[in-house]
Design an enzyme around this catalytic site. Structure first.
Site, PDB file in Angstrom:
ATOM      1  CG  ASP A  51       7.743   4.920  23.282  1.00 53.38           C
ATOM      2  OD1 ASP A  51       8.517   4.536  22.378  1.00 53.38           O
ATOM      3  OD2 ASP A  51       8.360   5.723  24.198  1.00 53.38           O
ATOM      4  CG  ASN A  78       6.131   1.108   8.378  1.00 51.80           C
ATOM      5  OD1 ASN A  78       6.701   1.242   7.196  1.00 51.80           O
ATOM      6  ND2 ASN A  78       5.336   2.254   8.535  1.00 51.80           N
ATOM      7  CB  SER A 134      16.449   3.063   4.199  1.00 55.83           C
ATOM      8  OG  SER A 134      16.765   4.176   3.294  1.00 55.83           O
ATOM      9  CE1 TYR A 148      14.737   6.581   8.473  1.00 52.16           C
ATOM     10  CE2 TYR A 148      16.221   6.178   6.346  1.00 52.16           C
ATOM     11  CZ  TYR A 148      15.042   6.448   7.233  1.00 52.16           C
ATOM     12  OH  TYR A 148      14.003   5.576   6.319  1.00 52.16           O
ATOM     13  CE  LYS A 152      14.688   2.885   8.882  1.00 48.91           C
ATOM     14  NZ  LYS A 152      13.397   2.227   9.460  1.00 48.91           N
ATOM     15  CB  THR A 183       4.579   8.850   2.116  1.00 52.98           C
ATOM     16  OG1 THR A 183       5.778   9.316   2.103  1.00 52.98           O
ATOM     17  CG2 THR A 183       4.501   7.322   1.771  1.00 52.98           C
TER      18      THR A 183
END
Length: 249
Positions: A51, A78, A134, A148, A152, A183
């Site tokens: 983790d 990643n 991103s 998010y 980023k 993906t």
């Protein structure tokens, strides 16, 4: 190509599609791959379950990698989380915000913190860190995932600061500003909202997803000596999305 021959490459978030693709690229170019993920997996010559939001586990991870392989050369972070509860800031609860920040930013902070001493200890001192960010970190977005995007953006700033701080040590730190990569997880985001993909494609200059091969090749380039004069940078891999005001009919 054998750009990573004899180099120990840690891929965090290795069980994801992009993580697997990057690990395969490093291995194909001669790298010794250590795959790391919070879930059980089979990626890499050494596969580790850890983790990355737990500092003790992160510290132990890098200590073990160096004890096993003798050195550390490349780290690809990643790790990331897109949470369904991460919406407009006005509609996102504090628990979701903290969970998204931990998964996307704290994990990168801890990975860099405990990897860098080993990278600097490699003879000669050096190596590379590549952080997954991103294109949302570079623009304003009116819909969803504001936590998010903020996380980023934090990854990008951490990359800049750390890259400059370490520049004379031989350790390079860069980020990839990922756009839509093909993906299953990315397509699922659009499939939950019928018609959403068609609306987005209108604004994508290249009119398609990026491929896993393109993602892996970009990360491998930044991690390799071919990018030896690049550090503290965030490289867009978005098919021109962030540069487009209008696109051809």
């Amino acid at each position: 190509m054998t750009r990573f021959a004899g180099r120990v490459c840690v891929v965090n978030g290795a069980a994801s599609e992009i993580g697997r693709a990057v690990a395969a690229r490093f291995a194909a170019e001669g790298g010794v791959v250590v795959g790391v993920d919070v879930i059980g997996h089979d990626v890499g010559e050494q596969s580790v379950q850890a983790d990355l939001t737990d500092e003790a586990q992160v510290r132990a991870l890098y200590d073990d990698v160096v004890a096993t392989h003798g050195h550390l050369d490349v780290v690809y972070n990643n790790v990331g989380l897109m949470d369904r509860g991460d919406l407009s800031l006005l509609d996102t609860d504090l628990d979701t915000w903290r969970r998204v920040q931990d998964a996307n930013l704290t994990s990168v902070f801890l990975s860099c913190k405990h990897a860098v001493p080993h990278l600097r200890g490699t003879e000669p001192s050096g190596g590379a860190i590549v952080n997954a960010a991103s294109f949302l970190a570079d623009i304003g977005a009116a819909t969803a995932q504001m936590g998010y995007a903020a996380a980023k953006a934090g990854v990008v700033q951490l990359t800049r600061d750390l890259g400059v701080h370490l520049a004379r040590s031989g350790v390079r730190v860069n980020a990839v500003l990922f756009g839509p990569i093909d993906t299953a997880a990315q397509r699922a985001v659009f499939e939950r909202n019928p018609g959403a993909l068609d609306k987005r494609l209108v604004h994508w200059p290249m009119g398609r997803f990026g491929t896993l091969d393109e993602a892996a090749a970009t990360v491998a380039f930044l991690a390799s000596d071919d990018a030896g004069f690049i550090t503290a940078s965030a490289i867009p891999l978005d098919g021109g999305i962030t540069e487009a005001f209008t696109v051809p009919d």
